[in-house]
Design an enzyme around this catalytic site. Structure first.
Site, PDB file in Angstrom:
ATOM      1  N   PHE A   1      35.872  44.499  28.639  1.00 57.03           N
ATOM      2  CA  PHE A   1      37.100  44.910  29.324  1.00 57.03           C
ATOM      3  C   PHE A   1      37.793  46.076  28.637  1.00 57.03           C
ATOM      4  CE2 PHE A   1      37.886  42.240  33.032  1.00 57.03           C
ATOM      5  CZ  PHE A   1      36.697  41.531  32.972  1.00 57.03           C
TER       6      PHE A   1
ATOM      7  N   ALA B   1      37.170  52.318  30.319  1.00 62.54           N
ATOM      8  CA  ALA B   1      38.201  53.129  30.979  1.00 62.54           C
ATOM      9  C   ALA B   1      37.693  53.579  32.339  1.00 62.54           C
ATOM     10  CB  ALA B   1      38.529  54.332  30.111  1.00 62.54           C
TER      11      ALA B   1
ATOM     12  N   CYS C   1      42.070  39.432  42.621  1.00 64.46           N
ATOM     13  CA  CYS C   1      42.732  38.571  41.632  1.00 64.46           C
ATOM     14  C   CYS C   1      43.735  39.296  40.734  1.00 64.46           C
ATOM     15  CB  CYS C   1      41.678  37.895  40.763  1.00 64.46           C
ATOM     16  SG  CYS C   1      40.470  37.002  41.732  1.00 64.46           S
TER      17      CYS C   1
ATOM     18  N   LYS D   1      45.953  30.279  33.219  1.00 60.26           N
ATOM     19  CA  LYS D   1      45.243  31.095  34.209  1.00 60.26           C
ATOM     20  C   LYS D   1      45.910  32.461  34.391  1.00 60.26           C
ATOM     21  CE  LYS D   1      42.946  32.578  37.689  1.00 60.26           C
ATOM     22  NZ  LYS D   1      41.555  32.841  37.844  1.00 60.26           N
TER      23      LYS D   1
ATOM     24  N   GLU E   1      40.136  28.081  37.664  1.00 61.63           N
ATOM     25  CA  GLU E   1      38.780  28.647  37.631  1.00 61.63           C
ATOM     26  C   GLU E   1      38.866  30.019  36.985  1.00 61.63           C
ATOM     27  OE1 GLU E   1      38.079  31.472  39.518  1.00 61.63           O
ATOM     28  OE2 GLU E   1      39.995  31.528  40.579  1.00 61.63           O
TER      29      GLU E   1
ATOM     30  N   LEU F   1      36.217  32.353  37.524  1.00 57.60           N
ATOM     31  CA  LEU F   1      34.995  32.936  38.089  1.00 57.60           C
ATOM     32  C   LEU F   1      35.162  34.424  38.376  1.00 57.60           C
ATOM     33  CD1 LEU F   1      34.229  30.258  40.831  1.00 57.60           C
ATOM     34  CD2 LEU F   1      33.805  30.153  38.378  1.00 57.60           C
TER      35      LEU F   1
ATOM     36  N   ASN G   1      44.330  36.289  33.101  1.00 56.00           N
ATOM     37  CA  ASN G   1      44.103  37.478  33.927  1.00 56.00           C
ATOM     38  C   ASN G   1      44.998  38.638  33.497  1.00 56.00           C
ATOM     39  OD1 ASN G   1      42.015  36.547  35.419  1.00 56.00           O
ATOM     40  ND2 ASN G   1      43.137  36.290  37.335  1.00 56.00           N
TER      41      ASN G   1
HETATM   42  C1  UGA Z   1      38.714  38.322  37.561  1.00 51.62           C
HETATM   43  C2  UGA Z   1      38.486  37.635  36.199  1.00 51.62           C
HETATM   44  O1  UGA Z   1      37.568  38.407  35.413  1.00 51.62           O
HETATM   45  C3  UGA Z   1      37.950  36.224  36.386  1.00 51.62           C
HETATM   46  O2  UGA Z   1      37.845  35.578  35.120  1.00 51.62           O
HETATM   47  C4  UGA Z   1      38.944  35.423  37.247  1.00 51.62           C
HETATM   48  O3  UGA Z   1      38.515  34.107  37.479  1.00 51.62           O
HETATM   49  C5  UGA Z   1      39.093  36.127  38.588  1.00 51.62           C
HETATM   50  O4  UGA Z   1      39.563  37.477  38.360  1.00 51.62           O
HETATM   51  C6  UGA Z   1      40.079  35.326  39.394  1.00 51.62           C
HETATM   52  O5  UGA Z   1      41.250  35.256  39.031  1.00 51.62           O
HETATM   53  O6  UGA Z   1      39.655  34.607  40.315  1.00 51.62           O
HETATM   54  P1  UGA Z   1      37.121  39.593  39.304  1.00 51.62           P
HETATM   55  O7  UGA Z   1      38.342  39.842  40.143  1.00 51.62           O
HETATM   56  O8  UGA Z   1      35.873  39.153  39.961  1.00 51.62           O
HETATM   57  O9  UGA Z   1      37.444  38.480  38.179  1.00 51.62           O
HETATM   58  O10 UGA Z   1      36.826  40.971  38.598  1.00 51.62           O
HETATM   59  P2  UGA Z   1      36.563  41.546  37.123  1.00 51.62           P
HETATM   60  O11 UGA Z   1      35.122  41.614  36.867  1.00 51.62           O
HETATM   61  O12 UGA Z   1      37.409  40.865  36.139  1.00 51.62           O
HETATM   62  O13 UGA Z   1      37.119  43.038  37.342  1.00 51.62           O
HETATM   63  C7  UGA Z   1      38.460  43.261  37.780  1.00 51.62           C
HETATM   64  C8  UGA Z   1      38.742  44.758  37.878  1.00 51.62           C
HETATM   65  O14 UGA Z   1      38.834  45.332  36.596  1.00 51.62           O
HETATM   66  C9  UGA Z   1      37.685  45.560  38.635  1.00 51.62           C
HETATM   67  O15 UGA Z   1      38.332  46.483  39.478  1.00 51.62           O
HETATM   68  C10 UGA Z   1      36.929  46.279  37.538  1.00 51.62           C
HETATM   69  O16 UGA Z   1      36.370  47.498  37.959  1.00 51.62           O
HETATM   70  C11 UGA Z   1      38.037  46.507  36.515  1.00 51.62           C
HETATM   71  N1  UGA Z   1      37.545  46.657  35.125  1.00 51.62           N
HETATM   72  C12 UGA Z   1      36.934  45.622  34.498  1.00 51.62           C
HETATM   73  C13 UGA Z   1      37.747  47.854  34.461  1.00 51.62           C
HETATM   74  O17 UGA Z   1      38.303  48.827  35.016  1.00 51.62           O
HETATM   75  N2  UGA Z   1      37.313  47.976  33.168  1.00 51.62           N
HETATM   76  C14 UGA Z   1      36.714  46.950  32.511  1.00 51.62           C
HETATM   77  O18 UGA Z   1      36.350  47.130  31.316  1.00 51.62           O
HETATM   78  C15 UGA Z   1      36.508  45.742  33.194  1.00 51.62           C
END
Ligand code: UGA
Length: 448
Positions: A262, A265, A273, A216, A159, A161, A220
């Site tokens: 992504f 900063a 995850c 997967k 997944e 998600l 990530n």
């Molecule tokens: C992440 C992945 O985006 C999903 O595709 C994946 O399915 C999921 O993990 C999983 O393995 O189940 P999620 O943990 O919900 O999803 O969070 P993200 O939205 O990806 O953000 C992860 C972290 O990165 C957060 O702490 C966010 O603040 C940080 N982030 C994200 C940044 O610091 N900068 C960015 O530009 C984007």
């Protein structure tokens, strides 16, 4: 083969969202979890996690009977012809992946298959290290059921998600990855998704379970690396007069090969995850004798962002000992009440180590944060209360609620108005009268 009766094992945000989404599209779904309290709670129409739109979908599926919650594997397998295993794969203390829940679920499903007649498809959706489906799950199912592949089917189907957007990602995924050992299993799962998506079937990649498992992790890890990359550039910008990482990210993001997503900063990546999977990949590499230097650096840069933020705070207000600091945002990202591996919590803990007195606020995650931070900080129920009488305000999670901050407000409420923007939510020009710093923003350049 047309499989339409589904069992979902493990009702976390992945399993519960999937169960509700399938039920809403006319599939007969049974949900199963080893946590009895959780099953009872969901049965009453309450979601144990906050996920946009999920509570509504859950109540609808319970009301129209398309989703049933049960507590018994035998019954779940009897009532279905396909199951998705969505149980957790937490980290062991050394960072490697704990497969015990996947093993338990495989054992129980296998046992229940022993006397079941007809084809049954088992789909692993939990994130597991490459080789697990073939070497662990298949072995357990066959030992317990006495059946061999062909009598039953087995796929690994990752997944992707995002928490907070789980439903949207189920209904409109970028792609479907199917890892299967035999053609029948792959075709059965593909047909299942065809009936779920109808005319808007996403692109599909059919491969081996091992490739699908690695996809997967690599997915990530790549996203985490992208964030760490821009955070590394942010460190450069912070020491470069006139530089701004946000503009740099916009510029490189315009290259279609890179893309803007992504590249924000900030304090780095957290959540349930990325930290677990990035470390899991590193440990997996070690277990087969392969070093992954980019992954090591990705983790190192992520850790450095917290110290980087502390240094910026010291630049603004001097020694942090005894300073009153307001921290806005505790969730690991906006839109969720999840604080697992939250960078904001890590920052709060570091501020406490440096002797600061911390008051915190979050629109949704206060309760969960309290379980971690306990009496070490004070809790504010409004932004105003959080800021009142403080020497420094730190924006740690970029909730849109915090956009209301204005310099007049900070001047009025704070003892010594100063703002540190750790998620680049604010326009520095709007805070020119007060002390202001932001991650990835260089000192002003007088010659510009
Ligand atoms: C992440 C992945 O985006 C999903 O595709 C994946 O399915 C999921 O993990 C999983 O393995 O189940 P999620 O943990 O919900 O999803 O969070 P993200 O939205 O990806 O953000 C992860 C972290 O990165 C957060 O702490 C966010 O603040 C940080 N982030 C994200 C940044 O610091 N900068 C960015 O530009 C984007």
């Amino acid at each position: 083969m047309h499989l339409s009766k589904v069992a979902v094992v493990g009702l976390g945000y992945v399993g519960l969202s999937l169960a509700c989404a399938l039920a809403s599209r006319g599939f007969e779904v049974v949900g199963l979890d080893k946590d009895y309290e959780k099953v009872m709670m969901i049965k009453r129409g309450l979601t144990p996690i906050y996920e946009e739109g999920l509570d509504k979908l859950l109540r609808k599926s319970l009301d129209d009977g398309s989703l049933k919650l049960i507590y018994d594997y035998e019954e779940a397998v009897e009532r279905s012809n396909l199951c998705f295993i969505c149980v957790g794969t937490p980290s062991k203390p050394d960072g490697s992946v704990d497969l015990s829940y996947v093993e338990d679920a495989s054992r129980m499903i296998g046992r229940s298959l022993r006397n079941r007649r007809g084809y049954y498809l088992v789909v692993i959706r939990s994130t597991v290290p490459p080789g697990t489906t073939i070497n662990v799950v298949k072995r357990i199912i066959e030992e317990e059921s006495g059946k061999s592949l062909g009598d039953y089917g087995l796929c690994f189907n990752p997944e992707f998600l995002r928490e907070g957007e789980a439903l949207q990602d189920i209904f409109n995924p970028d792609r479907i990855i199917i890892g299967c050992l035999d053609e029948t299993s792959g075709e059965a799962l593909l047909n299942f998704y065809r009936s779920f998506h109808g005319d808007s079937m996403p692109p599909v990649l059919v491969t081996t379970p091992t490739n699908a498992e690695l996809i997967k992790y690599a997915n990530n890890a790549f996203l985490a690396m992208k964030i760490s990359f821009i955070n590394m550039i942010s460190q450069l910008c912070q020491n470069l007069p006139g530089a701004d990482v946000k503009v740099v990210a916009n510029g490189i993001g315009m290259d279609r090969r890179i893309g803007r997503e992504f590249l924000n900063a900030g304090l780095g990546w957290g959540g349930s995850c990325f930290p677990k999977d990035v470390m899991g990949l590193l440990r997996f590499g070690e277990s087969i004798g392969v070093k992954l230097p980019l992954i090591e650096a990705t983790i190192e840069v992520n850790e450095a962002q917290i110290i980087g933020a502390i240094k910026l705070a010291e630049k603004l207000v001097g020694d942090l000992r005894g300073k009153n600091i307001a921290v806005l945002g505790l969730a690991f990202k906006p839109g969720t009440d999840d604080v697992r591996e939250s960078r904001s919590i890590k920052l709060v803990e570091k501020l406490l180590e440096y002797g600061a007195k911390v008051r915190v606020h979050d629109p949704r995650a206060l309760e969960k944060a309290r379980e971690i931070l306990r009496e070490k900080v004070s809790y504010a129920s409004s932004i105003e209360e959080c800021l009142s009488g403080t020497d420094l305000c730190i924006l740690a999670t970029e909730w849109s609620e915090y956009k209301v901050l204005k310099q007049e407000m900070l001047e009025k409420l704070m003892k010594n108005p100063a703002l540190l923007d750790c998620r680049r939510l604010y326009d520095p020009k709007e805070f020119e009268r007060i002390k202001f710093a932001a991650i990835g923003l260089g000192p002003p350049n007088s010659s510009q």
